[in-house]
Design a protein around this motif. Structure first.
Motif, PDB file in Angstrom:
ATOM      1  N   HIS A  41     -62.554  91.801 -16.776  1.00  0.00           N
ATOM      2  CA  HIS A  41     -63.369  91.255 -17.858  1.00  0.00           C
ATOM      3  C   HIS A  41     -62.828  89.888 -18.274  1.00  0.00           C
ATOM      4  O   HIS A  41     -61.803  89.431 -17.761  1.00  0.00           O
ATOM      5  N   VAL A  42     -63.546  89.225 -19.165  1.00  0.00           N
ATOM      6  CA  VAL A  42     -63.097  87.937 -19.686  1.00  0.00           C
ATOM      7  C   VAL A  42     -62.759  88.084 -21.165  1.00  0.00           C
ATOM      8  O   VAL A  42     -63.313  88.937 -21.864  1.00  0.00           O
ATOM      9  N   ILE A  43     -61.841  87.228 -21.618  1.00  0.00           N
ATOM     10  CA  ILE A  43     -61.358  87.284 -22.995  1.00  0.00           C
ATOM     11  C   ILE A  43     -61.739  85.983 -23.690  1.00  0.00           C
ATOM     12  O   ILE A  43     -61.317  84.905 -23.265  1.00  0.00           O
ATOM     13  N   PRO A  44     -62.546  86.039 -24.742  1.00  0.00           N
ATOM     14  CA  PRO A  44     -62.968  84.811 -25.404  1.00  0.00           C
ATOM     15  C   PRO A  44     -61.931  84.321 -26.422  1.00  0.00           C
ATOM     16  O   PRO A  44     -61.040  85.069 -26.835  1.00  0.00           O
ATOM     17  N   GLU A  45     -62.072  83.073 -26.817  1.00  0.00           N
ATOM     18  CA  GLU A  45     -61.302  82.586 -27.954  1.00  0.00           C
ATOM     19  C   GLU A  45     -61.760  83.365 -29.185  1.00  0.00           C
ATOM     20  O   GLU A  45     -62.955  83.526 -29.422  1.00  0.00           O
ATOM     21  N   VAL A  46     -60.814  83.840 -29.962  1.00  0.00           N
ATOM     22  CA  VAL A  46     -61.190  84.669 -31.109  1.00  0.00           C
ATOM     23  C   VAL A  46     -61.910  83.867 -32.187  1.00  0.00           C
ATOM     24  O   VAL A  46     -62.643  84.427 -33.003  1.00  0.00           O
ATOM     25  N   ALA A  62     -55.105  84.064 -21.812  1.00  0.00           N
ATOM     26  CA  ALA A  62     -55.183  85.528 -21.803  1.00  0.00           C
ATOM     27  C   ALA A  62     -56.025  86.035 -20.642  1.00  0.00           C
ATOM     28  O   ALA A  62     -55.695  87.045 -20.005  1.00  0.00           O
ATOM     29  N   THR A  63     -57.136  85.360 -20.350  1.00  0.00           N
ATOM     30  CA  THR A  63     -58.020  85.783 -19.263  1.00  0.00           C
ATOM     31  C   THR A  63     -57.296  85.745 -17.925  1.00  0.00           C
ATOM     32  O   THR A  63     -57.379  86.693 -17.129  1.00  0.00           O
ATOM     33  N   LEU A 345     -59.704  98.575 -24.691  1.00  0.00           N
ATOM     34  CA  LEU A 345     -58.409  99.018 -24.170  1.00  0.00           C
ATOM     35  C   LEU A 345     -57.481  97.836 -23.916  1.00  0.00           C
ATOM     36  O   LEU A 345     -56.264  97.938 -24.140  1.00  0.00           O
ATOM     37  N   SER A 346     -58.043  96.736 -23.471  1.00  0.00           N
ATOM     38  CA  SER A 346     -57.234  95.530 -23.283  1.00  0.00           C
ATOM     39  C   SER A 346     -56.607  95.098 -24.602  1.00  0.00           C
ATOM     40  O   SER A 346     -55.416  94.743 -24.667  1.00  0.00           O
ATOM     41  N   TRP A 347     -57.376  95.144 -25.662  1.00  0.00           N
ATOM     42  CA  TRP A 347     -56.862  94.787 -26.995  1.00  0.00           C
ATOM     43  C   TRP A 347     -55.817  95.797 -27.463  1.00  0.00           C
ATOM     44  O   TRP A 347     -54.737  95.412 -27.947  1.00  0.00           O
ATOM     45  N   LYS A 351     -53.191  92.971 -24.533  1.00  0.00           N
ATOM     46  CA  LYS A 351     -53.517  91.969 -23.521  1.00  0.00           C
ATOM     47  C   LYS A 351     -54.435  90.869 -24.052  1.00  0.00           C
ATOM     48  O   LYS A 351     -54.707  89.897 -23.353  1.00  0.00           O
ATOM     49  N   GLN A 352     -54.929  91.028 -25.266  1.00  0.00           N
ATOM     50  CA  GLN A 352     -55.729  89.985 -25.889  1.00  0.00           C
ATOM     51  C   GLN A 352     -55.504  90.037 -27.390  1.00  0.00           C
ATOM     52  O   GLN A 352     -55.230  91.113 -27.953  1.00  0.00           O
ATOM     53  N   PRO A 353     -55.591  88.879 -28.056  1.00  0.00           N
ATOM     54  CA  PRO A 353     -55.207  88.828 -29.470  1.00  0.00           C
ATOM     55  C   PRO A 353     -56.176  89.513 -30.414  1.00  0.00           C
ATOM     56  O   PRO A 353     -55.781  89.949 -31.502  1.00  0.00           O
ATOM     57  N   GLY A 354     -57.446  89.605 -30.050  1.00  0.00           N
ATOM     58  CA  GLY A 354     -58.424  90.240 -30.924  1.00  0.00           C
ATOM     59  C   GLY A 354     -59.453  91.005 -30.130  1.00  0.00           C
ATOM     60  O   GLY A 354     -59.650  90.762 -28.932  1.00  0.00           O
ATOM     61  N   PHE A 355     -60.114  91.957 -30.787  1.00  0.00           N
ATOM     62  CA  PHE A 355     -61.185  92.709 -30.130  1.00  0.00           C
ATOM     63  C   PHE A 355     -62.467  91.906 -30.301  1.00  0.00           C
ATOM     64  O   PHE A 355     -63.285  92.159 -31.176  1.00  0.00           O
TER      65      PHE A 355
END
Length: 404
Positions: A41-46, A62-63, A345-347, A351-355
């Motif tokens: 998946h991809v992780i956006p800027e929060v 993070a991505t 689950l990544s959050w 693995k990422q700063p925010g959901f």
């Protein structure tokens, strides 16, 4: 032992006690008995807009770190796929950057020559989707002009993937489903693309449970008829097909298709319900994997594949079976929201700063559904730091009004 109060589907709550963390060993050599890609998946800027229709702004650090995590467990990465929200928030400009950046990161892994990836190529480490989502369906012409527009769009995206180094995955196309008048149009477009490919590609067949806009793909709503068209295309172009990725959530169909494929063409299961038995195989044939669920269970998936490599098939199957309920839950209807569970689950695992998700898709599942995701992940030993996961889960529940 850490515990917290989880909501239940009947409107109540109950206490849940977490298990101790499971230690999953990373491979000391490349995995060989099965070829496996985790669809990341991809992780956006929060702080990005992250609402439907807003341009995608990714947290690149993070991505890309998530992709390195998958590689460290010996898994390949399938990128720029539906898991990465293609057609569901990730626009083509951001997708191009994702393909180029992931290709460059994979090249750095190849150069480093780590134990889990020694001797592997960029194409082994990453495959990327080439589709047609840069087209505006509202202005797409019909007939031959529409088919040529689809062909041009595929060519543009395939060129981006090839130039970046990954293996090309020809994704199912909403645009082609819109303009094709029958199976002959699918064969025409795909045959042209396959003959133009400089290296074998992966063909992607995605069912309507993942994307309703793909109804009637391969020219028929009858899966058996569509399958014959699909197989005839592959047989005519077998030297240009590395494998097929099938996501119809129908194990019996996959077993039959697997047996009918030409020698040397892999079947990469995309069945996130029945992957344990499909990967395990029938004693003669087995499926390889290109799975969204592997992005959520990558530690266990790697352990299972390591066991297959060691000749411990029963142990491998047991590990995969231990994750089945989590997979069924994350991919439960409406299935196209499965990405929300993977990001959650990544959050939870830090693995990422925010959901947050591109396009606001983090709102795609209920609080009760995500609480069950948390519980099943813990039972499968997939919460890397149970204390951190419990802390974040508690915060999530509190801001959503549970226990307040």
């Amino acid at each position: 032992m850490t515990s917290l109060i989880l909501p239940t589907s009947d409107g109540g709550t109950r206490e849940y006690r977490l298990r101790s963390a499971t230690t999953w060993a990373k491979p000391t050599a490349p995995l060989t008995s099965r070829r496996a890609y985790a669809a990341a998946h991809v992780i956006p800027e929060v702080t990005a807009d992250n609402t439907p229709g807003a341009p995608a702004r990714l947290d690149w650090e993070a991505t890309l770190a998530y992709r390195h995590e998958l590689w460290s467990y010996g898994l390949g990465v399938a990128d720029a796929m539906d898991t990465a929200q293609r057609g569901m928030g990730l626009d083509w400009p951001a997708t191009q950057q994702l393909i180029k950046r992931t290709g460059a990161e994979a090249a750095s892994v190849v150069s480093a020559g780590g134990t889990a990836t020694a001797g592997m190529t960029v194409r082994d480490l990453v495959s990327c989707g080439a589709g047609t989502d840069q087209l505006d369906l509202a202005t797409l012409p019909s007939g031959e002009a529409g088919l040529q527009a689809v062909l041009a769009a595929y060519r543009e995206q395939a060129a981006v993937v090839s130039e970046a180094g990954p293996k090309v995955i020809l994704m199912a196309s909403r645009a082609l489903a819109r303009v094709a008048s029958g199976p002959e149009d699918y064969v025409k477009v795909y045959s042209t693309l396959l003959q133009e490919a400089d290296q074998p590609v992966i063909l992607h067949w995605l069912g309507t449970m993942f994307d309703p806009a793909l109804a009637g793909y391969w020219g028929s709503d009858d899966v058996s008829v569509a399958t014959e068209t699909f197989l005839s295309l592959i047989r005519e172009n077998a030297d240009k097909v590395d494998g097929v990725k099938v996501s119809l959530l129908d194990a019996s169909h996959e077993v039959a298709l697997r047996a009918a494929l030409p020698e040397g063409v892999r079947l990469y299961t995309g069945d996130d319900f029945n992957y344990p038995e499909l990967i395990d195989g029938d004693g003669t044939l087995h499926s390889d994997a290109l799975l969204g669920i592997f992005a959520a269970i990558y530690q266990a998936a790697s352990a299972a594949l390591q066991s297959y490599d060691a000749g411990e098939a029963a142990k491998a199957r047991a590990i995969l079976d231990s994750t089945r309920e989590l997979g069924k839950h994350i991919f439960s209807a409406p299935t196209f929201y499965y990405k929300t569970g993977i990001a959650f689950l990544s959050w939870l695992n830090g693995k990422q700063p925010g959901f947050q998700m591109v396009g606001g898709l983090h709102s795609g599942r209920s609080v009760v559904h995500l609480a069950k995701t948390f519980e099943l992940a813990d039972e499968a030993g997939l919460l890397k730091d149970p204390a951190l996961a419990a802390f974040r889960m508690s915060d999530f529940l509190r801001i959503n009004g549970v226990g307040v």
